[in-house]
Design an enzyme around this catalytic site. Structure first.
Site, PDB file in Angstrom:
ATOM      1  N   ASP A 181      44.885 -57.379 -45.844  1.00 15.98           N
ATOM      2  CA  ASP A 181      44.253 -57.714 -44.576  1.00 15.98           C
ATOM      3  C   ASP A 181      45.310 -58.115 -43.549  1.00 15.98           C
ATOM      4  O   ASP A 181      46.079 -59.048 -43.766  1.00 15.98           O
ATOM      5  CB  ASP A 181      43.269 -58.873 -44.790  1.00 15.98           C
ATOM      6  N   HIS A 208      40.840 -55.865 -44.104  1.00 20.60           N
ATOM      7  CA  HIS A 208      39.844 -56.727 -43.474  1.00 20.60           C
ATOM      8  C   HIS A 208      38.414 -56.255 -43.708  1.00 20.60           C
ATOM      9  O   HIS A 208      37.500 -57.071 -43.814  1.00 20.60           O
ATOM     10  CB  HIS A 208      40.131 -56.804 -41.976  1.00 20.60           C
ATOM     11  N   SER A 245      35.003 -63.042 -41.092  1.00 21.28           N
ATOM     12  CA  SER A 245      36.117 -63.193 -40.165  1.00 21.28           C
ATOM     13  C   SER A 245      35.911 -64.450 -39.311  1.00 21.28           C
ATOM     14  O   SER A 245      35.871 -65.547 -39.836  1.00 21.28           O
ATOM     15  CB  SER A 245      36.262 -61.925 -39.315  1.00 21.28           C
TER      16      SER A 245
END
Length: 694
Positions: A626, A661, A541
């Protein structure tokens, strides 16, 4: 010629179609050839992602035996049939357990004592049947223990459906509520629930009140947050006296409270939002206790009467300190627990509210993680907390707040004769060019020698004030046992060294994060922990942004890079306020509508800074569903790297077509993904045939 070169001759990497699109702002004309990948209605998008997945599978085919070996190693270390430490709430003991062969937990309780019959509340495995992905959201028992509110997501998009289960009959109530966030609380009447709804950008923005057994169409809208940078959350004080509506941006908080015994009442304001002022509250008797950074960079603790919680009535209990970050407090009937971070490490103090007598909770290891466990009881002398380190498995303690005694209730068992004395962890520091000492947590097998020949995996995050915890991972033993050193660079942008540490790694200071990481890498090489051709870096991320940026800046410094769901198209994403989190991100990275921030962000954005040059071996992952980092960011980045890079190093994109995610759900599929990544790392380091631990 090695096996990989043979494969590269047989397998051609996908070539993404180029459809130039001009993006103009501040007189800057950026041509984005891969902007079209944002459109899932275009069949070529799925075709491209599937082609990349096929290429990745072909290029990693020679590691399939290694992947299976790693997977089995990881699985063999796990106690598949296991039980969490029960926690007590009123007459009930609540816990979860797992069973061999089942991917998800089973949530249970017992009434009266742990010797009574078990009652299964929900079995996630049953709920997950027929779904490729499953994630539990809220799990909140009503005050009378008769109703369970729970929600789950089956796509990875973080859009949860809320259900209500009658625990007397084990029948569901007829109503379900879609598009909810994982935020819910009960009023004390056991009939009224409060929840948050999400908008089209997945932002929790509405507070609604639901009466059990009625249609959601009749739910009362209590509040709607109009400002896109604020998210709406719900919580309840440990005393169970007040429901809290928390409106929060990255740097600003506003909290409203409601008497939990009066669901027909109105929410009242604690303190109006003031840009840059954060606070959180808890309750004890006639007072609210408030942790805030108002005129206190590292936060302070104040208390104020519930009847008049206005700022002019705030009385300082713990003043601001330059060398200690106040993380938060927990209030029990007779004790105040104070969580702090000093010298990079978490500690706690437990204070008797009546006498003022105080004890400290301390730990002997040089680097570790410590946090509060399940403590739903207000009238208790027992504090449950969790402790782990890079070499100590997850441990749950019961701490007696009156006697200062602690009892180990459970340490997660690591099967396969794990002996932590065979490993060593350290807290070391590297010096940045501006003189700042950058901490590094490091762990390795005792047999390791600092001779510059060790493979090393370096990771970091450095954003949002999130500190990277030095916690144990049984899956990490796969790498440690093959001689790989593991290190965490605690770079600026986190909060390891206090609030200032965060402030120095955001907005127009963001490049400190990248410079710190490079400093740590160079230090580990200079101190003979590793060498350039033995150094792999990884981040997820915002950590993916980190490794993407430093890879552009110093591609010569790393052998390989693993970027998981990386936030790499910084400028274009944050400009698009229709996307989740974008507006809120302006307080972290800057508003690109302002040319100063636009130019600065563009100067480090990994996607915008791909150049015609050599890059390390690279594995990139993405999730099609995501909602935080859209799939197209890693996909576009991969395509641009393929277009411009001048080396023959491997470049792989692996997209999970049914997850978000956090990747695959369920412990077995998650292990498969980890095994794939470890196989990539070992293969790139030339350790693919290394099956014998040192």
């Amino acid at each position: 010629m090695n096996q990989n070169n043979i494969l590269q001759k047989k397998v051609t990497p996908p070539i993404a179609e180029q459809q130039p699109k001009i993006l103009e702002l501040h007189g800057d004309r950026r041509i984005d050839k891969y902007f079209w990948m944002r459109n899932l209605n275009n069949s070529k998008v799925i075709e491209y992602l599937e082609a990349e997945n096929a290429y990745t599978a072909a290029m990693m085919q020679h590691t399939e035996d290694l992947q299976n070996q790693i997977y089995n190693e990881m699985l063999d270390r796990i106690q598949e049939t296991d039980l969490s430490v029960p926690f007590r709430k009123d007459e009930y003991y609540y816990y979860s357990r797992t069973e061999e062969g089942k991917a998800y937990p089973i949530h249970c309780r017992k009434k009266g004592s742990l010797d009574t019959a078990e009652e299964i509340l929900i079995d996630e495995n049953e709920l997950a049947q027929g779904h490729d992905f499953f994630e539990l959201g809220v799990f909140v028992i009503s005050p009378n223990h008769q109703i369970l509110a729970y929600s789950f997501d089956t796509t990875g998009s973080e859009q949860y459906v809320l259900y209500f289960l009658d625990l007397n009959t084990h029948q569901l109530y007829p109503e379900t509520i879609a598009d909810t966030y994982f935020s819910f609380t009960w009023a004390n009447d056991n009939q009224t629930g409060y929840y948050s709804k999400i908008d089209d950008a997945n932002r929790p923005y509405q507070l609604l009140k639901h009466t059990l057994g009625t249609s959601p169409q009749t739910d009362v809208l209590i509040y709607e947050e109009k400002d896109d940078i604020f998210h709406l959350y719900l919580s309840k004080t440990l005393s169970q006296s007040y429901i809290l509506m928390v409106l929060q941006s990255s740097i600003t908080t506003e909290i409203h409270y409601l008497d939990a015994n009066n669901p027909q009442g109105e929410f009242k304001l604690i303190h109006p939002r003031t840009t840059g002022v954060e606070y959180e509250i808890d309750h004890h008797n006639d007072d609210f206790y408030i942790v805030t950074n108002h005129k206190a960079t590292n936060f302070k603790l104040v208390k104020t009467p519930v009847s008049a919680p206005f700022q002019e009535n705030w009385q300082t209990i713990i003043p601001h300190r330059e060398d200690v970050l106040l993380l938060g407090v927990s209030l029990f009937a007779n004790h105040l627990v104070i969580y702090e971070r000093k010298g990079g490490l978490e500690t706690a103090r437990v204070q008797n509210i009546s006498t003022g007598k105080e004890n400290s909770i301390v730990f002997p290891e040089p680097t570790y993680e410590f946090h509060e466990g399940n403590n739903p009881e207000f009238n208790t002398k027992i504090l449950q907390f969790h402790y782990t380190s890079l070499i100590t498995p997850q441990s749950v303690f019961d701490y007696n707040m009156e006697t200062n005694d602690r009892e180990l209730k459970k340490q997660t068992e690591v099967l396969g004769k794990y002996d932590q004395t065979e490993y060593q962890s350290e807290w070391i520091t590297a010096t940045a060019k501006d003189g700042t000492k950058i901490p590094i947590s490091i762990v390795y097998k005792n047999a390791i020698k600092k001779d510059g020949k060790n493979p090393l995996l370096l990771t970091g995050y450095g954003a949002y004030g999130c500190s990277y915890q030095a916690s144990f991972s049984s899956t990490r033993l796969t790498l440690l046992n093959r001689g790989i050193v593991f290190a965490i660079a605690h770079v600026r942008g986190g909060e390891e060294m206090g609030r200032k540490w965060y402030e120095e790694g955001k907005l127009l200071h963001k490049k400190n994060t990248f410079a710190d990481f490079i400093t740590c890498a160079e230090y580990l090489i200079a101190e003979n922990w590793t060498a350039k051709d033995r150094l792999v870096i990884t981040g997820a991320s915002a950590g993916g942004l980190l490794v993407g940026a430093v890879m552009n800046m110093r591609p010569d410094l790393f052998k390989a890079v693993v970027a998981n769901v990386p936030f790499v198209d910084v400028v274009t994403t944050i400009l698009d306020t229709s996307l989740p989190l974008s507006s809120m991100e302006w307080e972290e990275w800057g508003n690109p509508n302002d040319k100063v921030y636009y130019d600065y962000m563009k100067s480090y954005s990994p996607y915008d800074n791909v150049e015609i040059k050599n890059y390390p071996d690279l594995l990139i992952t993405a999730g099609l569903n995501d909602s935080r980092v859209k799939y197209w960011e890693p996909a576009k980045w991969t395509a641009k790297l393929r277009e411009l890079k001048t080396d023959n190093n491997i470049l792989l994109l692996k997209t999970n077509m049914g997850a978000g995610h956090s990747g695959a759900s369920g412990r077995y599929e998650s292990l498969r993904e980890l095994a794939f990544e470890d196989a990539f790392i070992l293969d790139r380091l030339g350790l693919g045939n290394s099956s014998s631990p040192i």
